[in-house]
Motif scaffolding. Structure first.
Motif, PDB file in Angstrom:
ATOM      1  N   GLU A   1       0.582  -1.056  -0.202  1.00 55.49           N
ATOM      2  CA  GLU A   1      -0.064   0.558  -0.122  1.00 55.49           C
ATOM      3  C   GLU A   1       0.686   1.387  -0.058  1.00 55.49           C
ATOM      4  OE1 GLU A   1      -3.209   0.558  -0.296  1.00 55.49           O
ATOM      5  OE2 GLU A   1      -3.680  -1.428  -0.747  1.00 55.49           O
ATOM      6  N   SER A   2       2.314   0.834   0.350  1.00 57.21           N
ATOM      7  CA  SER A   2       2.594   2.296   0.446  1.00 57.21           C
ATOM      8  C   SER A   2       4.340   2.201  -0.018  1.00 57.21           C
ATOM      9  CB  SER A   2       3.290   2.554   2.125  1.00 57.21           C
ATOM     10  OG  SER A   2       3.809   1.736   3.316  1.00 57.21           O
ATOM     11  N   ASN A   3       4.550   1.109  -0.793  1.00 58.39           N
ATOM     12  CA  ASN A   3       6.110   0.482  -0.983  1.00 58.39           C
ATOM     13  C   ASN A   3       5.774  -0.009  -2.927  1.00 58.39           C
ATOM     14  OD1 ASN A   3       8.147   1.091   1.137  1.00 58.39           O
ATOM     15  ND2 ASN A   3       6.156  -0.201   1.863  1.00 58.39           N
ATOM     16  N   ARG A   4       6.415   0.616  -3.496  1.00 55.61           N
ATOM     17  CA  ARG A   4       6.410   0.364  -5.495  1.00 55.61           C
ATOM     18  C   ARG A   4       6.912  -0.691  -5.392  1.00 55.61           C
ATOM     19  NH1 ARG A   4       3.925   3.269  -8.132  1.00 55.61           N
ATOM     20  NH2 ARG A   4       2.826   5.993  -7.105  1.00 55.61           N
ATOM     21  N   SER A   5       8.013  -1.105  -4.373  1.00 58.80           N
ATOM     22  CA  SER A   5       9.142  -2.150  -4.775  1.00 58.80           C
ATOM     23  C   SER A   5       9.977  -2.533  -3.952  1.00 58.80           C
ATOM     24  CB  SER A   5      10.231  -1.593  -5.130  1.00 58.80           C
ATOM     25  OG  SER A   5      11.075  -0.565  -4.848  1.00 58.80           O
ATOM     26  N   ILE A   6      10.168  -4.248  -4.094  1.00 55.50           N
ATOM     27  CA  ILE A   6      10.687  -5.103  -2.823  1.00 55.50           C
ATOM     28  C   ILE A   6      12.148  -5.672  -3.369  1.00 55.50           C
ATOM     29  CG2 ILE A   6       9.840  -6.409  -3.677  1.00 55.50           C
ATOM     30  CD1 ILE A   6       9.518  -7.872  -0.329  1.00 55.50           C
ATOM     31  N   GLY A   7      13.260  -5.363  -2.477  1.00 56.70           N
ATOM     32  CA  GLY A   7      14.295  -6.419  -2.852  1.00 56.70           C
ATOM     33  C   GLY A   7      14.566  -7.508  -2.608  1.00 56.70           C
ATOM     34  N   HIS A   8      15.506  -8.205  -3.955  1.00 54.59           N
ATOM     35  CA  HIS A   8      14.648  -8.743  -4.893  1.00 54.59           C
ATOM     36  C   HIS A   8      15.424 -10.231  -4.027  1.00 54.59           C
ATOM     37  CE1 HIS A   8      15.774 -13.057  -7.316  1.00 54.59           C
ATOM     38  NE2 HIS A   8      16.713 -13.201  -6.709  1.00 54.59           N
TER      39      HIS A   8
END
Length: 482
Positions: free
Chosen positions: A389-396
């Motif tokens: 909801e508040s982040n567009r990406s994530i570490g692999h």
């Protein structure tokens, strides 16, 4: 962490120690195919499917067998009603039963289904051993087990002998005790029958008939496992007389005590607080449910209650299970299709996934506490939705940690086995869903409804607002069986 199981025989939770290191032999009472399987059957087989999945997850080599009771009064009577042979009726419903088990993800984990009639010779051998040991006697063309000769007959049920008279008892003139049970029944005209020979009082006597229900299971397990094995599972209603009779037969004949090391019993499934039963005509077939809901929704419903507790089935429960399942698939899709950013993104989410692994293992090892395990798993999917909801990406690396953890835990329960979540949503669609959520919080429902319609028309996405959150999907095909 070591696995602990509630053992009906000892009425306590025990550390699981199989006879042979790394190997488990397990038997679960199977089906009597004279009609379609219902949700009560599904509950039982899903419960023990989860047990087998977890044992294999722990590294055990599991031989898991079920019987098909293809010789039984209900089959014979139903076949007479329909004007066909007992074999024709049984084969028809056996095929449908196995299709149902495949549809709900159970069949693939059963090592072997055994038909009763294939083990007549082993049954005859066991009956002869009981006769030789003084545990059985003849009444005309029948052979009965003398319950009074077996000292520990009530050790599984915990009942007193006088209480047995209050339960289902086979009527037969000439029985020594009202609770004695048939090992062999003389056949009536038109019924399936076998010719066998037994030695009684120094004479060899020919009998024409069929085996009693209880002798079938102990003969089959003896043929496959030998005189003792690790786990016997079944519905709690089978503790007496069926499982009590199995113990009496096997321990008297083979001399191995205990016959089974761990007895596991699943709670029954009720409708309006009455046990689902074909005889009461209050049953819902597996096929009926799979025509409206996903097979995994049925699984989710069954594992959301601890296996030893009863379930009081309602239509609302299965609808809620379907909503929860859709929410899980949606959340998994958000994670799987998320863009990858810098390594630190999603550290908190990955840490929660590691804790989930540990907590899930702890719960499953505590007598298969799936009810709480499901809650923990559902919480993890809620965390994913909150994160994105508040982040567009994530570490692999973090994405992989979370993804593998969820699949491992869900897989142990037979959930998320479809790859439907791998189909991603367009960025614009995802943003519209988030915008709509904000509008709903602000109670701007007309604007939210316009976005819902836009999502349907432009992207073919259906949205449903549930108490668990908004779920969206391009309708996944239901697991139906015709």
């Amino acid at each position: 962490m070591k696995l602990h199981i509630y053992n009906t025989l000892s009425r306590s939770v025990e550390e699981f120690k199989p006879r042979l290191e790394g190997k488990v032999d397990m038997f679960v009472c199977g089906q009597t195919p004279y009609d379609d399987a219902h949700l009560g059957h599904a509950r039982n087989y899903i419960v023990f499917d989860v047990v087998v999945r977890w044992l294999r997850h722990l590294g055990y080599d599991v031989r898991y067998i079920q019987n098909i009771t293809d010789i039984e009064d209900k089959i014979i009577n139903r076949a007479k009603e329909r004007g066909i042979t007992a074999e024709e009726l049984e084969r028809y419903y056996e095929k449908r039963f196995l299709e149902d088990m495949e549809a709900i993800g159970v069949k693939k984990n059963v090592t072997q289904y055994l038909r009763s009639h294939d083990y007549i010779d082993t049954m005859v051998m066991q009956i002869q051993m009981l006769l030789d040991g003084g545990y059985a006697y003849q009444i005309d063309s029948d052979i009965y087990y003398d319950v009074d000769k077996f000292v520990d007959y009530t050790k599984l049920s915990g009942m007193k002998l006088e209480q047995l008279k209050e339960h289902r008892i086979e009527p037969r003139e000439g029985k020594r005790n009202v609770y004695d049970f048939a090992l062999w029944k003389g056949s009536k005209p038109g019924e399936p029958s076998w010719k066998i020979k037994l030695r009684i009082g120094g004479n060899e006597i020919e009998f024409v008939g069929r085996p009693g229900w209880h002798i079938e299971d102990t003969a089959m397990t003896y043929a496959v496992f030998g005189p003792q094995y690790d786990i016997h599972g079944g519905a709690s209603e089978l503790i007496f007389p069926h499982h009590s009779n199995e113990i009496a037969q096997a321990e008297a004949a083979f001399g191995k005590v205990p016959f089974v090391r761990y007895w596991m019993h699943a709670g029954v499934l009720n409708v309006n607080n009455i046990k689902m039963s074909k005889s009461l005509k209050n049953f819902i077939t597996i096929r009926e449910i799979l025509g409206k809901y996903d097979a995994e929704a049925l699984r989710l419903l069954m594992v959301s209650t601890h296996y030893r507790k009863e379930i009081n089935y309602t239509e609302r429960l299965i609808k809620e299970a379907q909503e929860k399942l859709d929410y899980m698939y949606n959340s998994m899709g958000v994670l799987y299709n998320a863009k990858e950013g810098n390594d630190a993104e999603g550290n908190d989410l990955a840490e929660k996934a590691v804790k989930l692994d540990s907590r899930f293992e702890e719960l499953m090892n505590a007598d298969f506490n799936t009810s709480v395990a499901v809650m923990e798993l559902f919480g993890a999917f809620s965390d994913i939705r909150s994160y994105f909801e508040s982040n567009r990406s994530i570490g692999h690396s973090n994405k992989e940690t979370v993804y593998k953890s969820l699949l491992k835990c869900a897989g142990a329960l037979g959930l998320l086995e479809s790859d439907a979540y791998k189909t991603g949503l367009e960025d614009e669609a995802m943003e519209l869903i988030k915008t709509r959520e904000k509008l709903r919080v602000q109670k701007k429902f007309e604007d939210a409804d316009r976005i819902r319609q836009e999502l349907l028309e432009k992207y073919g996405l259906a949205l449903e607002d549930t108490e668990y959150g908004t779920i969206w999907f391009k309708k996944r095909s239901r697991d139906k069986v015709d």
